[in-house]
Design an enzyme around this catalytic site. Structure first.
Site, PDB file in Angstrom:
ATOM      1  N   LYS A   9      52.907  51.248  40.875  1.00 41.64           N
ATOM      2  CA  LYS A   9      52.205  50.647  39.747  1.00 41.64           C
ATOM      3  C   LYS A   9      52.221  51.555  38.513  1.00 41.64           C
ATOM      4  O   LYS A   9      52.554  52.748  38.611  1.00 41.64           O
ATOM      5  CB  LYS A   9      50.763  50.330  40.183  1.00 41.64           C
ATOM      6  N   TYR A  49      50.275  37.765  40.701  1.00 46.04           N
ATOM      7  CA  TYR A  49      48.942  37.916  41.296  1.00 46.04           C
ATOM      8  C   TYR A  49      48.155  36.603  41.323  1.00 46.04           C
ATOM      9  O   TYR A  49      46.925  36.631  41.439  1.00 46.04           O
ATOM     10  CB  TYR A  49      48.157  38.987  40.547  1.00 46.04           C
ATOM     11  N   ASN A 112      45.495  51.846  41.573  1.00 49.51           N
ATOM     12  CA  ASN A 112      45.625  52.446  42.907  1.00 49.51           C
ATOM     13  C   ASN A 112      47.079  52.686  43.342  1.00 49.51           C
ATOM     14  O   ASN A 112      47.395  52.646  44.519  1.00 49.51           O
ATOM     15  CB  ASN A 112      44.833  51.632  43.936  1.00 49.51           C
ATOM     16  N   HIS A 115      51.493  48.804  45.434  1.00 58.69           N
ATOM     17  CA  HIS A 115      51.261  47.464  45.994  1.00 58.69           C
ATOM     18  C   HIS A 115      52.093  47.303  47.259  1.00 58.69           C
ATOM     19  O   HIS A 115      53.196  47.834  47.344  1.00 58.69           O
ATOM     20  CB  HIS A 115      51.689  46.375  44.990  1.00 58.69           C
ATOM     21  N   GLU A 126      57.201  37.399  47.752  1.00 59.01           N
ATOM     22  CA  GLU A 126      57.172  38.465  46.748  1.00 59.01           C
ATOM     23  C   GLU A 126      58.552  39.112  46.579  1.00 59.01           C
ATOM     24  O   GLU A 126      58.919  39.499  45.471  1.00 59.01           O
ATOM     25  CB  GLU A 126      56.128  39.516  47.146  1.00 59.01           C
TER      26      GLU A 126
HETATM   27  P1  ADP Z   1      45.728  45.471  48.194  1.00 59.18           P
HETATM   28  O1  ADP Z   1      46.522  45.897  46.951  1.00 59.18           O
HETATM   29  O2  ADP Z   1      45.300  46.656  49.007  1.00 59.18           O
HETATM   30  O3  ADP Z   1      46.452  44.421  49.002  1.00 59.18           O
HETATM   31  P2  ADP Z   1      44.007  43.325  47.215  1.00 59.18           P
HETATM   32  O4  ADP Z   1      45.131  42.394  47.547  1.00 59.18           O
HETATM   33  O5  ADP Z   1      42.653  43.007  47.734  1.00 59.18           O
HETATM   34  O6  ADP Z   1      44.354  44.828  47.654  1.00 59.18           O
HETATM   35  O7  ADP Z   1      43.848  43.431  45.638  1.00 59.18           O
HETATM   36  C1  ADP Z   1      44.998  43.453  44.799  1.00 59.18           C
HETATM   37  C2  ADP Z   1      44.819  44.508  43.739  1.00 59.18           C
HETATM   38  O8  ADP Z   1      43.739  44.134  42.888  1.00 59.18           O
HETATM   39  C3  ADP Z   1      44.424  45.897  44.251  1.00 59.18           C
HETATM   40  O9  ADP Z   1      45.522  46.670  44.715  1.00 59.18           O
HETATM   41  C4  ADP Z   1      43.795  46.508  43.025  1.00 59.18           C
HETATM   42  O10 ADP Z   1      44.776  46.958  42.095  1.00 59.18           O
HETATM   43  C5  ADP Z   1      43.062  45.309  42.433  1.00 59.18           C
HETATM   44  N1  ADP Z   1      41.672  45.263  42.867  1.00 59.18           N
HETATM   45  C6  ADP Z   1      41.215  44.955  44.104  1.00 59.18           C
HETATM   46  N2  ADP Z   1      39.880  45.018  44.174  1.00 59.18           N
HETATM   47  C7  ADP Z   1      39.464  45.382  42.925  1.00 59.18           C
HETATM   48  C8  ADP Z   1      38.175  45.616  42.323  1.00 59.18           C
HETATM   49  N3  ADP Z   1      37.042  45.478  43.032  1.00 59.18           N
HETATM   50  N4  ADP Z   1      38.147  45.966  41.016  1.00 59.18           N
HETATM   51  C9  ADP Z   1      39.282  46.087  40.289  1.00 59.18           C
HETATM   52  N5  ADP Z   1      40.534  45.879  40.790  1.00 59.18           N
HETATM   53  C10 ADP Z   1      40.618  45.535  42.088  1.00 59.18           C
HETATM   54 MG    MG Z   2      46.954  42.472  48.512  1.00 50.99          MG
END
Ligand code: ADP
Ligand code: MG
Length: 134
Positions: A9, A49, A112, A115, A126
């Site tokens: 990212k 997304y 974070n 992805h 995807e």
């Molecule tokens: P992952 O990436 O671990 O699969 P999710 O699919 O739940 O997690 O969420 C997609 C992305 O949305 C996350 O990687 C993160 O960048 C963002 N995200 C998730 N939860 C939050 C939150 N509470 N606040 C802000 N951004 C979030």
């Molecule tokens: Mg996810």
């Protein structure tokens, strides 16, 4: 051999952590089937997304993912989907295990670093989203 989609990212790319993350991918036995550096347009981010469009952080997420270059990869390995999620670590870096990418390089639950697809259906979808020939 299973495939999954990985994205480094914008936070990790701008902090010059992409090379270290790619090194971890190779050391953990993944084959990089495709790799491309690109910047996602906002509409591209929204489409990618779309599954999260009802979540309160959707706007923030789309703005972030399209804020700068990303490195997109199709990864291949036995059990690639789970193996890549294990290497990424928990979504929230505060909960990520030692040695995971998010523990090392994520700065927040939103920014974070990486992805990863979460299931075979989403992985296929995807991968096709970025690599039309796969
Ligand atoms: P992952 O990436 O671990 O699969 P999710 O699919 O739940 O997690 O969420 C997609 C992305 O949305 C996350 O990687 C993160 O960048 C963002 N995200 C998730 N939860 C939050 C939150 N509470 N606040 C802000 N951004 C979030
Ligand atoms: Mg996810």
């Amino acid at each position: 051999m299973e495939r999954t989609l990985a994205i480094i990212k914008p936070d990790a790319v701008s902090k010059k952590n992409a090379g270290k993350i790619i090194d971890m991918i190779e050391e953990n036995g993944f084959n990089i089937v495709r790799m491309q550096k690109l910047t996602m347009a906002e509409d591209h981010g929204k489409a990618f997304y779309a599954v999260h469009k009802e979540r309160p952080f959707f706007g923030e997420l789309v703005e972030f993912i399209s804020s700068g270059p990303v490195v997109v990869m199709a990864l291949e390995k036995d059990g690639a989907i789970k193996a890549w999620r294990d290497l990424m670590g928990a979504t929230n870096p505060a909960e990520a295990a030692d040695g995971t990418i998010r523990k090392l390089y994520a700065e927040s639950i939103g920014k974070n670093a990486v992805h990863g697809s979460d299931a075979p259906e989403t992985a296929a979808q995807e991968i096709r989203f970025f690599f039309h020939d796969l």
